[in-house]
Design a protein around this motif. Sequence first.
Motif, PDB file in Angstrom:
ATOM      1  N   LEU A 150       0.827  -1.207   0.000  1.00  0.00           N
ATOM      2  CA  LEU A 150       0.000   0.000   0.000  1.00  0.00           C
ATOM      3  C   LEU A 150       0.861   1.258   0.000  1.00  0.00           C
ATOM      4  CD1 LEU A 150      -2.844  -1.018   2.486  1.00  0.00           C
ATOM      5  CD2 LEU A 150      -2.978  -0.846  -0.001  1.00  0.00           C
ATOM      6  N   GLN A 151       2.010   1.206   0.696  1.00  0.00           N
ATOM      7  CA  GLN A 151       2.865   2.383   0.755  1.00  0.00           C
ATOM      8  C   GLN A 151       3.455   2.717  -0.606  1.00  0.00           C
ATOM      9  OE1 GLN A 151       3.263   4.528   3.137  1.00  0.00           O
ATOM     10  NE2 GLN A 151       4.587   5.749   1.816  1.00  0.00           N
ATOM     11  N   ARG A 152       3.781   1.706  -1.394  1.00  0.00           N
ATOM     12  CA  ARG A 152       4.323   1.988  -2.726  1.00  0.00           C
ATOM     13  C   ARG A 152       3.289   2.698  -3.596  1.00  0.00           C
ATOM     14  NH1 ARG A 152       7.242  -2.906  -1.800  1.00  0.00           N
ATOM     15  NH2 ARG A 152       5.642  -4.254  -2.719  1.00  0.00           N
ATOM     16  N   ARG A 153       2.023   2.361  -3.403  1.00  0.00           N
ATOM     17  CA  ARG A 153       0.974   3.065  -4.144  1.00  0.00           C
ATOM     18  C   ARG A 153       0.844   4.505  -3.650  1.00  0.00           C
ATOM     19  NH1 ARG A 153      -4.364  -0.489  -4.250  1.00  0.00           N
ATOM     20  NH2 ARG A 153      -4.978   1.307  -5.540  1.00  0.00           N
ATOM     21  N   VAL A 154       0.987   4.712  -2.332  1.00  0.00           N
ATOM     22  CA  VAL A 154       0.952   6.074  -1.785  1.00  0.00           C
ATOM     23  C   VAL A 154       2.106   6.900  -2.343  1.00  0.00           C
ATOM     24  CG1 VAL A 154       1.144   7.434   0.337  1.00  0.00           C
ATOM     25  CG2 VAL A 154      -0.280   5.389   0.301  1.00  0.00           C
ATOM     26  N   GLU A 162      -8.315  15.288  -6.044  1.00  0.00           N
ATOM     27  CA  GLU A 162      -8.387  13.857  -6.356  1.00  0.00           C
ATOM     28  C   GLU A 162      -7.154  13.117  -5.838  1.00  0.00           C
ATOM     29  OE1 GLU A 162      -8.892  13.640 -10.531  1.00  0.00           O
ATOM     30  OE2 GLU A 162     -10.971  14.384 -10.521  1.00  0.00           O
ATOM     31  N   LEU A 163      -5.991  13.733  -5.954  1.00  0.00           N
ATOM     32  CA  LEU A 163      -4.774  13.083  -5.469  1.00  0.00           C
ATOM     33  C   LEU A 163      -4.783  12.955  -3.951  1.00  0.00           C
ATOM     34  CD1 LEU A 163      -2.110  14.774  -7.778  1.00  0.00           C
ATOM     35  CD2 LEU A 163      -2.995  12.444  -7.934  1.00  0.00           C
ATOM     36  N   ARG A 164      -5.223  13.998  -3.260  1.00  0.00           N
ATOM     37  CA  ARG A 164      -5.298  13.938  -1.797  1.00  0.00           C
ATOM     38  C   ARG A 164      -6.291  12.875  -1.335  1.00  0.00           C
ATOM     39  NH1 ARG A 164      -1.842  15.898   1.763  1.00  0.00           N
ATOM     40  NH2 ARG A 164      -3.548  16.347   3.209  1.00  0.00           N
ATOM     41  N   LEU A 165      -7.416  12.769  -2.037  1.00  0.00           N
ATOM     42  CA  LEU A 165      -8.403  11.741  -1.673  1.00  0.00           C
ATOM     43  C   LEU A 165      -7.833  10.343  -1.886  1.00  0.00           C
ATOM     44  CD1 LEU A 165     -11.729  13.274  -3.073  1.00  0.00           C
ATOM     45  CD2 LEU A 165     -11.051  13.018  -0.668  1.00  0.00           C
ATOM     46  N   GLN A 166      -7.063  10.148  -2.944  1.00  0.00           N
ATOM     47  CA  GLN A 166      -6.424   8.851  -3.153  1.00  0.00           C
ATOM     48  C   GLN A 166      -5.455   8.521  -2.028  1.00  0.00           C
ATOM     49  OE1 GLN A 166      -4.747   8.145  -7.073  1.00  0.00           O
ATOM     50  NE2 GLN A 166      -6.222   9.541  -8.016  1.00  0.00           N
TER      51      GLN A 166
END
Length: 420
Positions: free
Chosen positions: A257-261, A302-306
Amino acid sequence: MLDLHTLTHDAAGAFGFWYDDTAPGWLHPVMHLVLVLAPALLVLTLAGQAAWLLRQRFLRGRVPFAPPQFAAGGLEPGLPRYILRTTGPQQKILILFSLTAMPILYLTLELPKQIVNRVFEGGDAAVPVLGFEVSQVSLLFLLCGAYLAAITLNGLNKYWLNIRKGLVAESFVRRLRLAIYRQWRQDQPAERQPAIMPVLGPEVEPVGGFASELLAVPLLQGGTLATILLFMFVQDPILAAAALTVLPLQLIIVPRLQRRVNAVSRKRIREMRLLGGHLDRQLRASGQGALPVARSFRQLQELRLQIHRLKFLAKAINNFLTALTPFLFYSLGGYFVLQERVSLGALVAMLSAHKEFSSPLKDLFRFYQQSEDVRIRYQEIRAFASGSRGAPGPAVAARNQYGPSPAHGNSFTYERKRPS
């Protein structure tokens, strides 16, 4: 070849616990999970994580057509090396405070066990302490006083450690800002002027905060985790193994999950700089429309929500997995108390230790997340510093010669442009 059942019985026997078919039916699958399946998965997970890290480091060092590593605006390519070079003596003090906390922590775990076993279950007889006979009431107040002294020392140690960490962070932030400012003063192209403020402000401060945690957090939280595990294994190795049952799942899920963040965070940083450019052009040309700014606002939202969704998903999964371990303690530990394998005081102390166990584990996961986030920020800061000259710097020249290709993970690769 040994089957799972035989292997589990042999492992339990090695820890001095023998059970047969007369044991409760639920005990057999629990022992299989705790003594064989979870440790095997943990070893495989750690080996996989180590192999992945080595592969990432190898790829970063062998990227074809990669730009040369150079000190961009006085900023070294490696952030840890830069931190240690500039704050080396201060880091030694942080290491000293971090190591001092370990024996104090062990006392705070051992004393509650002694209070339950030696006072509450010790009867009314006098107890010898350092050659003196003391009553149960006197022993209670003596142990409680020692516990109060231990938690006081622990609090003072953490207070002074945090104070020193703040000094290190602010000192490194000042050095980093000066390095960026000096480079910016050498040449100030118009397109770089509006970007200097976000770089000197919100982008630099997380990097400075990481400077104070580079060595202190792994030592303090890793040492806390090791001290708690040592205390648990001293009380009962099987229950200590139960505390590690869900750790492999945490090690598998959280890094993914961190790599996606990380990928989304990189997009957000660049979008903020694009927004600064749009605002600057509006100030220079009053007739320019507000559509690009509104588009940037929406993209940032949108980026912050992701990022929020990914972070809260990781937190929810981590909290659920952490809550599963007390179930094993209450079931398996309660059975051991009834079988008189473990004392009630040891079980109470292990339950208390497990509450402390989850905190350093979360802090280590947070440190991993922070290190990845700060690494991305530092790369972007170095890119800004290398591109703030009038002539293109080495990184900019390489990007002009080799077109950027999609990033793989958190590293960059470069492909040679086709002639038009």
